[in-house]
Every structure is written in C-alpha cells, then in structure tokens.
Write a protein that holds these residues in place. Structure first.
Motif, PDB file in Angstrom:
ATOM      1  N   MET A   1      10.221   7.057   3.719  1.00  0.00           N
ATOM      2  CA  MET A   1       9.534   7.275   2.383  1.00  0.00           C
ATOM      3  C   MET A   1       9.770   8.791   2.366  1.00  0.00           C
ATOM      4  O   MET A   1      10.009   9.546   3.057  1.00  0.00           O
ATOM      5  N   TRP A   2      10.090   9.105   0.732  1.00  0.00           N
ATOM      6  CA  TRP A   2      10.212  10.533   0.366  1.00  0.00           C
ATOM      7  C   TRP A   2       8.707  11.435   0.710  1.00  0.00           C
ATOM      8  O   TRP A   2       7.736  10.951   0.645  1.00  0.00           O
TER       9      TRP A   2
ATOM     10  N   VAL B   1       4.604  10.804   0.437  1.00  0.00           N
ATOM     11  CA  VAL B   1       3.725  11.124   1.667  1.00  0.00           C
ATOM     12  C   VAL B   1       2.595  11.867   1.123  1.00  0.00           C
ATOM     13  O   VAL B   1       1.286  11.722   1.263  1.00  0.00           O
ATOM     14  N   ALA B   2       3.100  12.999   0.572  1.00  0.00           N
ATOM     15  CA  ALA B   2       1.879  14.033   0.064  1.00  0.00           C
ATOM     16  C   ALA B   2       0.888  13.387  -0.901  1.00  0.00           C
ATOM     17  O   ALA B   2      -0.207  13.554  -1.058  1.00  0.00           O
ATOM     18  N   ALA B   3       1.413  12.428  -1.864  1.00  0.00           N
ATOM     19  CA  ALA B   3       0.794  11.856  -2.707  1.00  0.00           C
ATOM     20  C   ALA B   3      -0.206  11.229  -2.270  1.00  0.00           C
ATOM     21  O   ALA B   3      -1.418  11.028  -2.399  1.00  0.00           O
ATOM     22  N   LEU B   4       0.112  10.085  -1.258  1.00  0.00           N
ATOM     23  CA  LEU B   4      -0.773   9.366  -0.424  1.00  0.00           C
ATOM     24  C   LEU B   4      -1.963  10.229   0.307  1.00  0.00           C
ATOM     25  O   LEU B   4      -3.160   9.694   0.290  1.00  0.00           O
ATOM     26  N   LEU B   5      -1.640  11.185   1.001  1.00  0.00           N
ATOM     27  CA  LEU B   5      -2.454  12.174   1.753  1.00  0.00           C
ATOM     28  C   LEU B   5      -3.555  12.747   0.694  1.00  0.00           C
ATOM     29  O   LEU B   5      -4.648  13.020   1.100  1.00  0.00           O
ATOM     30  N   THR B   6      -2.978  13.010  -0.499  1.00  0.00           N
ATOM     31  CA  THR B   6      -3.890  13.702  -1.187  1.00  0.00           C
ATOM     32  C   THR B   6      -4.609  13.008  -2.144  1.00  0.00           C
ATOM     33  O   THR B   6      -5.474  13.348  -3.021  1.00  0.00           O
ATOM     34  N   HIS B   7      -4.447  11.632  -2.322  1.00  0.00           N
ATOM     35  CA  HIS B   7      -5.080  10.703  -3.258  1.00  0.00           C
ATOM     36  C   HIS B   7      -6.409  10.489  -2.709  1.00  0.00           C
ATOM     37  O   HIS B   7      -6.726   9.900  -1.675  1.00  0.00           O
TER      38      HIS B   7
ATOM     39  N   ILE C   1       0.682  -1.325  -0.002  1.00  0.00           N
ATOM     40  CA  ILE C   1       0.120   0.035   0.068  1.00  0.00           C
ATOM     41  C   ILE C   1       0.889   1.160  -0.091  1.00  0.00           C
ATOM     42  O   ILE C   1       0.545   2.328  -0.664  1.00  0.00           O
ATOM     43  N   ILE C   2       2.016   1.166   0.590  1.00  0.00           N
ATOM     44  CA  ILE C   2       2.761   2.241   0.688  1.00  0.00           C
ATOM     45  C   ILE C   2       4.147   1.967   0.223  1.00  0.00           C
ATOM     46  O   ILE C   2       4.692   0.815   0.435  1.00  0.00           O
ATOM     47  N   PRO C   3       5.012   2.783  -0.488  1.00  0.00           N
ATOM     48  CA  PRO C   3       6.248   2.507  -0.950  1.00  0.00           C
ATOM     49  C   PRO C   3       7.342   2.947   0.190  1.00  0.00           C
ATOM     50  O   PRO C   3       8.336   3.481  -0.358  1.00  0.00           O
TER      51      PRO C   3
END
Length: 116
Positions: free
Chosen positions: A86-87, A91-97, A74-76
C-alpha cells in the motif's frame, strides 16, 4: 560450431534501431495495460510503500488479518513490484479515518470469537 558473419555498420545500426523501437512499443503497451488494470494507482515518486509485515506492525494485527482485510475490501492492498503493498498516503488515510480503525479491530475481534 560457431560461425562468424560480417555485416555493414549501417545495417547493424538499422537492425538495432528496429529492435529497440519494438522494445519501446512493448514497454508502452505494458504501461497502458498496467494503467488500465488499476487506473486509481497514483504515480507518486518517492512515496513510501508498506508491505504486509509493515502494515501488520502499523495496524497492530497479524499478516493474516491484513490479507483478510484485503479480501473484504477494507484496505486497498495491491501488487506493486511483485509484493502486496500500500502507498503511504493510503495507510495515513486509514489511520486518520475517524472510527474506521475501531471498526476494523471490532470485526477482527468478532471473527476471533466466532472461530473459537
């Protein structure tokens, strides 16, 4: 017993150049291996890295949940500098998805309900 030897300056300098050339070759080989293992790893200078405790705080879950999400893909999360991290852009991409965070939390709740 320690023995002292004397060598010419030019010989010493040649030996040192050979040693440093070999070290440079090994560094290049290690860099190539690292890039081959994880070609998707971006080379971002100055970007923040999040370790597991920081990720747990950001996502509002436990460290065990972070590791579970990693196992499920689920997370890289990956080893960077010897730590699972994680970069910041990931993290930002997961939070905004849209919807992904809700889905992640739902899967966590269902797992908690299944273990009790």
């Amino acid at each position: 017993m320690m023995e002292t030897i004397t060598i010419e300056k030019g010989t010493f300098e040649r030996w040192m150049r050979m040693i440093f050339d070999r070290l440079d070759r090994h560094d290049r080989k290690l860099d190539a291996i690292a890039k081959h293992k994880d070609p998707a790893l971006p080379e971002v200078i100055g970007e923040k890295l999040y370790d597991v405790p920081a990720l747990a705080e950001v996502f509002g879950v436990t460290a065990n949940t972070i590791y579970r999400w990693k196992r499920r893909g689920i997370i890289p999360l990956r080893k960077i500098g010897g730590k699972n991290q994680m970069w910041e852009h990931e993290v930002a991409a997961l939070l905004t998805h849209t919807g992904l965070m809700e889905e992640m939390k739902k899967s966590e709740l269902s797992e908690k309900n299944n273990t009790h």
